[in-house]
Design a protein around this motif. Structure first.
Motif, PDB file in Angstrom:
ATOM      1  N   ILE A 175       0.832  -1.202   0.000  1.00 25.64           N
ATOM      2  CA  ILE A 175       0.000   0.000   0.000  1.00 25.64           C
ATOM      3  C   ILE A 175       0.866   1.252   0.000  1.00 25.64           C
ATOM      4  O   ILE A 175       0.450   2.303  -0.499  1.00 25.64           O
ATOM      5  CB  ILE A 175      -0.961  -0.018   1.219  1.00 25.64           C
ATOM      6  CG1 ILE A 175      -2.105   0.985   1.025  1.00 25.64           C
ATOM      7  CG2 ILE A 175      -0.203   0.211   2.510  1.00 25.64           C
ATOM      8  CD1 ILE A 175      -3.086   0.632  -0.047  1.00 25.64           C
ATOM      9  N   TYR A 176       2.100   1.160   0.525  1.00 25.07           N
ATOM     10  CA  TYR A 176       3.030   2.290   0.453  1.00 25.07           C
ATOM     11  C   TYR A 176       3.297   2.649  -1.007  1.00 25.07           C
ATOM     12  O   TYR A 176       3.374   3.831  -1.366  1.00 25.07           O
ATOM     13  CB  TYR A 176       4.364   1.942   1.118  1.00 25.07           C
ATOM     14  CG  TYR A 176       4.281   1.574   2.577  1.00 25.07           C
ATOM     15  CD1 TYR A 176       4.127   2.544   3.555  1.00 25.07           C
ATOM     16  CD2 TYR A 176       4.375   0.248   2.979  1.00 25.07           C
ATOM     17  CE1 TYR A 176       4.067   2.212   4.905  1.00 25.07           C
ATOM     18  CE2 TYR A 176       4.313  -0.103   4.316  1.00 25.07           C
ATOM     19  CZ  TYR A 176       4.156   0.879   5.277  1.00 25.07           C
ATOM     20  OH  TYR A 176       4.093   0.543   6.599  1.00 25.07           O
ATOM     21  N   SER A 188       0.201   2.495 -11.288  1.00 23.18           N
ATOM     22  CA  SER A 188       0.931   1.501 -10.511  1.00 23.18           C
ATOM     23  C   SER A 188       0.584   0.087 -10.955  1.00 23.18           C
ATOM     24  O   SER A 188      -0.544  -0.203 -11.345  1.00 23.18           O
ATOM     25  CB  SER A 188       0.627   1.648  -9.015  1.00 23.18           C
ATOM     26  OG  SER A 188      -0.753   1.448  -8.758  1.00 23.18           O
ATOM     27  N   VAL A 189       1.588  -0.780 -10.874  1.00 28.17           N
ATOM     28  CA  VAL A 189       1.440  -2.210 -11.138  1.00 28.17           C
ATOM     29  C   VAL A 189       1.823  -2.945  -9.865  1.00 28.17           C
ATOM     30  O   VAL A 189       2.923  -2.734  -9.330  1.00 28.17           O
ATOM     31  CB  VAL A 189       2.333  -2.669 -12.305  1.00 28.17           C
ATOM     32  CG1 VAL A 189       2.208  -4.182 -12.504  1.00 28.17           C
ATOM     33  CG2 VAL A 189       1.983  -1.927 -13.590  1.00 28.17           C
ATOM     34  N   ALA A 190       0.942  -3.793  -9.355  1.00 25.42           N
ATOM     35  CA  ALA A 190       1.234  -4.574  -8.147  1.00 25.42           C
ATOM     36  C   ALA A 190       1.638  -5.984  -8.528  1.00 25.42           C
ATOM     37  O   ALA A 190       1.088  -6.563  -9.474  1.00 25.42           O
ATOM     38  CB  ALA A 190       0.018  -4.609  -7.229  1.00 25.42           C
ATOM     39  N   VAL A 191       2.620  -6.527  -7.796  1.00 28.54           N
ATOM     40  CA  VAL A 191       3.079  -7.899  -8.043  1.00 28.54           C
ATOM     41  C   VAL A 191       2.445  -8.819  -7.007  1.00 28.54           C
ATOM     42  O   VAL A 191       2.581  -8.612  -5.806  1.00 28.54           O
ATOM     43  CB  VAL A 191       4.623  -7.989  -8.005  1.00 28.54           C
ATOM     44  CG1 VAL A 191       5.235  -7.163  -9.129  1.00 28.54           C
ATOM     45  CG2 VAL A 191       5.194  -7.525  -6.668  1.00 28.54           C
ATOM     46  N   GLU A 201      -6.065  -7.153  -3.968  1.00 22.07           N
ATOM     47  CA  GLU A 201      -7.157  -6.322  -4.484  1.00 22.07           C
ATOM     48  C   GLU A 201      -7.314  -5.024  -3.695  1.00 22.07           C
ATOM     49  O   GLU A 201      -7.851  -4.040  -4.200  1.00 22.07           O
ATOM     50  CB  GLU A 201      -8.474  -7.098  -4.458  1.00 22.07           C
ATOM     51  CG  GLU A 201      -8.509  -8.344  -5.317  1.00 22.07           C
ATOM     52  CD  GLU A 201      -7.809  -9.533  -4.654  1.00 22.07           C
ATOM     53  OE1 GLU A 201      -7.508 -10.503  -5.378  1.00 22.07           O
ATOM     54  OE2 GLU A 201      -7.555  -9.477  -3.423  1.00 22.07           O
ATOM     55  N   GLU A 202      -6.852  -5.028  -2.443  1.00 23.73           N
ATOM     56  CA  GLU A 202      -7.010  -3.856  -1.592  1.00 23.73           C
ATOM     57  C   GLU A 202      -5.939  -2.793  -1.827  1.00 23.73           C
ATOM     58  O   GLU A 202      -6.016  -1.697  -1.265  1.00 23.73           O
ATOM     59  CB  GLU A 202      -6.994  -4.277  -0.120  1.00 23.73           C
ATOM     60  CG  GLU A 202      -8.188  -5.147   0.270  1.00 23.73           C
ATOM     61  CD  GLU A 202      -8.158  -5.548   1.738  1.00 23.73           C
ATOM     62  OE1 GLU A 202      -7.290  -5.010   2.484  1.00 23.73           O
ATOM     63  OE2 GLU A 202      -8.979  -6.380   2.143  1.00 23.73           O
ATOM     64  N   VAL A 208      -2.345  -5.725 -12.006  1.00 23.16           N
ATOM     65  CA  VAL A 208      -1.676  -6.735 -11.175  1.00 23.16           C
ATOM     66  C   VAL A 208      -1.004  -7.743 -12.100  1.00 23.16           C
ATOM     67  O   VAL A 208      -1.585  -8.159 -13.109  1.00 23.16           O
ATOM     68  CB  VAL A 208      -2.682  -7.464 -10.257  1.00 23.16           C
ATOM     69  CG1 VAL A 208      -1.995  -8.586  -9.483  1.00 23.16           C
ATOM     70  CG2 VAL A 208      -3.339  -6.479  -9.291  1.00 23.16           C
ATOM     71  N   ILE A 209       0.223  -8.128 -11.777  1.00 22.52           N
ATOM     72  CA  ILE A 209       0.901  -9.181 -12.525  1.00 22.52           C
ATOM     73  C   ILE A 209       1.255 -10.321 -11.585  1.00 22.52           C
ATOM     74  O   ILE A 209       1.549 -10.112 -10.406  1.00 22.52           O
ATOM     75  CB  ILE A 209       2.163  -8.673 -13.251  1.00 22.52           C
ATOM     76  CG1 ILE A 209       3.177  -8.080 -12.265  1.00 22.52           C
ATOM     77  CG2 ILE A 209       1.785  -7.657 -14.334  1.00 22.52           C
ATOM     78  CD1 ILE A 209       4.526  -7.732 -12.899  1.00 22.52           C
ATOM     79  N   ASP A 210       1.221 -11.531 -12.129  1.00 19.16           N
ATOM     80  CA  ASP A 210       1.575 -12.730 -11.362  1.00 19.16           C
ATOM     81  C   ASP A 210       2.990 -13.198 -11.671  1.00 19.16           C
ATOM     82  O   ASP A 210       3.501 -14.118 -11.032  1.00 19.16           O
ATOM     83  CB  ASP A 210       0.596 -13.863 -11.685  1.00 19.16           C
ATOM     84  CG  ASP A 210      -0.836 -13.498 -11.321  1.00 19.16           C
ATOM     85  OD1 ASP A 210      -1.036 -12.885 -10.257  1.00 19.16           O
ATOM     86  OD2 ASP A 210      -1.744 -13.808 -12.115  1.00 19.16           O
ATOM     87  N   SER A 211       3.631 -12.565 -12.659  1.00 19.17           N
ATOM     88  CA  SER A 211       4.990 -12.912 -13.061  1.00 19.17           C
ATOM     89  C   SER A 211       5.577 -11.732 -13.822  1.00 19.17           C
ATOM     90  O   SER A 211       4.846 -10.981 -14.491  1.00 19.17           O
ATOM     91  CB  SER A 211       4.980 -14.141 -13.977  1.00 19.17           C
ATOM     92  OG  SER A 211       6.203 -14.268 -14.685  1.00 19.17           O
TER      93      SER A 211
END
Length: 222
Positions: A175-176, A188-191, A201-202, A208-211
């Motif tokens: 979240i930072y 932003s892209v979250a891993v 999701e929060e 979002v990427i899984d790899s």
């Protein structure tokens, strides 16, 4: 290559670009052991990472009993000394991260690091892994002074400027990261494989990427 949508891509370090969980857990346990506390597992420490060493240690101490600020001062120094001396024993880039960085560099994208880790330690671990020269800017939690680390937008804005400016995106696992990126006006892209402190999701990321194999196509869609 000229139509790639971003000029600059920034990365968080711990839990995003590098899996530092083993070496950080060893440092936390060194401090805990010196205080007569039981050790924690990597799985327990992983969600504590991301807010800097004091935040991580305070959570580790809270998990094993109470702790005063004065005791934290002493134990944080022990943690940092141990970590600096053993900073890249098990630490390594996440799978496909180097390939993704190569692909971005081929497209003319400048890369940067924005971490809440002390800048000197960030540069040390990147140097030991032979990665320093890949980045046009490396900013730690102390680079801009007190109160200006993530989730403030300041270090992301500074990273973009030091990389030459232009349209930027930021990759992180907490979240930072997403809060700082949003405040900086940066997608932003979250891993999903990072040191997540809450459900992915929060985080409110734009993608979002899984790899890391998914990073370049995801940025192209953004």
């Amino acid at each position: 290559m000229a139509d790639f949508p971003f000029d600059v891509v920034g990365f968080d370090l711990d839990g995003t670009l590098l899996d530092t969980s083993g070496d950080l857990t060893a440092a936390v346990n060194h401090a805990l052991e010196s205080a007569g506390r039981p050790p924690l597992t990597v799985e327990q420490v992983r969600p504590m990472i991301g807010g800097g060493s004091r935040h991580m240690l305070a959570q580790g101490m809270a998990a094993t009993g109470r702790c005063s600020e004065a005791e934290l001062d002493v134990l944080q120094r022990r943690l940092l000394d141990h970590y600096e001396a053993n900073i890249a024993v098990t630490t390594a880039p996440f799978p496909h991260a180097l390939d993704a960085m190569d692909a971005l560099a081929t497209r003319g994208v400048k890369l940067g690091i924005v971490t809440n880790k002390n800048e000197r330690l960030a540069r040390k671990v990147l140097g030991e892994l032979g990665l320093t020269e890949r980045f046009g800017a490396i900013l730690g939690g102390d680079t801009l002074g007190p109160g200006r680390s993530k989730p403030k937008p300041d270090p992301i804005l500074a990273m973009v400027e030091r990389c030459g400016g232009g349209r930027a995106a930021f990759v992180g696992d907490s979240i930072y990261d997403t809060t700082a990126a949003r405040a900086a006006g940066v997608p932003s892209v979250a891993v999903s494989f990072g040191f997540l402190q809450q459900p992915i999701e929060e985080l409110g990321a734009d993608a979002v990427i899984d790899s890391y194999a998914e990073l370049v196509p995801t940025l192209e869609r953004l």
